[in-house]
Design an enzyme around this catalytic site. Structure first.
Site, PDB file in Angstrom:
ATOM      1  CE  LYS A 120      79.226 -23.929  50.926  1.00  0.00           C
ATOM      2  NZ  LYS A 120      80.192 -24.873  50.328  1.00  0.00           N
ATOM      3  CD  GLU A 154      80.945 -22.761  54.462  1.00  0.00           C
ATOM      4  OE1 GLU A 154      80.149 -23.717  54.507  1.00  0.00           O
ATOM      5  OE2 GLU A 154      82.119 -22.877  54.060  1.00  0.00           O
TER       6      GLU A 154
END
Length: 301
Positions: free
Chosen positions: A215, A178
């Site tokens: 993500k 992420e």
């Protein structure tokens, strides 16, 4: 089929999105404040985490949190060490709810440099990976933040994420990588373009066996992440809400093919401690359904 393969099949093929319930020490007071519980409700960190676990238990046990719309949930370490209805949280999620558990493993952000915030060194990573393997946890999540369209900073962020990702994959778990682009980044679209190119470069360097998830921030350019979505090393690309309201996050998500939500604030924004169970379930149901619909909207490629 092994439990890992069952979970991999769920993440790859079952309709739904991933709930992000992983607020940690620094973000917990804000999350509880949004929920309607102020800091007078606890006097130390242990009491604070007990209060937030009550909130998370209410979410996890709600009839509105179902496998028909939720494929996974990201949890904080403290949550995984506690129980829900007498069972370890990860065990409850997978074996009762059939929702795939993930564990947040990063230890916070370093100071900003070159327009980005790398992750602090993960000194407790081995301990957290061992905790994850004691329960039916499928993968991990770690977050760093991009504030400027600085190519050297972004390259450093992606390299760090993938270095840790390989270590996590070697332990038998699937890392969610992420590298968040701050929605207030002054050249957000440019930063997202640089980031996507850096990610694809790292994906192409993987050994052919390592699997990752991504993500990513809801980008300015439609379908920007298609090269990532279609890459054989990528199990799933999910989107973070990043401070957008649920309505705006849903609207943006609909513009991206095969990307599903992994929202936190946008999922929980209407939940309050003083709601009756019926009111709580109804508010969560509305949020889950709207995010599910945005995740499943047919996309024009």
């Amino acid at each position: 089929m092994s439990p890992f393969d069952q979970q991999l099949h769920v993440i790859r093929t079952r309709p739904g999105f991933i709930a992000a319930l992983d607020q940690s020490g620094g973000s917990t007071p804000k999350a509880l404040g949004q929920y309607g519980v102020d800091e007078s409700a606890w006097s130390n960190d242990e009491e604070m985490f007990a209060v937030v676990h009550q909130m998370r238990t209410r979410i996890l046990t709600s009839k509105s949190l179902t496998k028909d719309r939720i494929i996974g949930a990201i949890l904080f370490e403290d949550t995984l060490r506690r129980e829900v209805e007498g069972r370890p949280t990860g065990d409850y999620l997978w074996n009762v709810k059939q929702i795939v558990p993930f564990l947040k493993v990063d230890e916070g952000l370093a100071e900003q440099s070159d327009g980005v915030q790398l992750m602090k060194p993960m000194k407790k990573l081995d301990v957290k990976l061992e905790l994850a393997k004691q329960q039916p946890v499928f993968g991990t999540k770690m977050r760093s933040v991009i504030h400027e369209a600085n190519e050297s900073g972004i390259d450093a962020i992606v390299e760090q994420q993938f270095d840790y990702g390989k270590q996590i994959a070697a332990a038998g778990l699937v890392p969610i990588i992420e590298p968040e682009v701050d929605i207030h980044c002054p050249e957000k679209a440019k930063a997202e373009e640089i980031l996507t190119a850096a990610i694809v470069k790292q994906l192409d360097r993987l050994d052919g066996k390592t699997l990752v998830m991504l993500k990513l921030t809801l980008p300015e350019k439609d379908n920007l992440y298609m090269d990532c979505v279609e890459h054989p090393a990528v199990v799933k690309v999910v989107a973070l809400s990043g401070g957008y309201s649920r309505e705006e996050a849903d609207q943006r998500l609909r513009k991206h093919a095969h990307v599903v939500a992994s929202f936190s604030r946008a999922l929980l924004q209407d939940l309050r401690a003083d709601q009756t169970q019926h009111e709580f379930d109804e508010a969560l149901d509305r949020a889950v359904q709207s995010i599910f619909d945005a995740s499943m909207t047919p996309h024009a490629l």
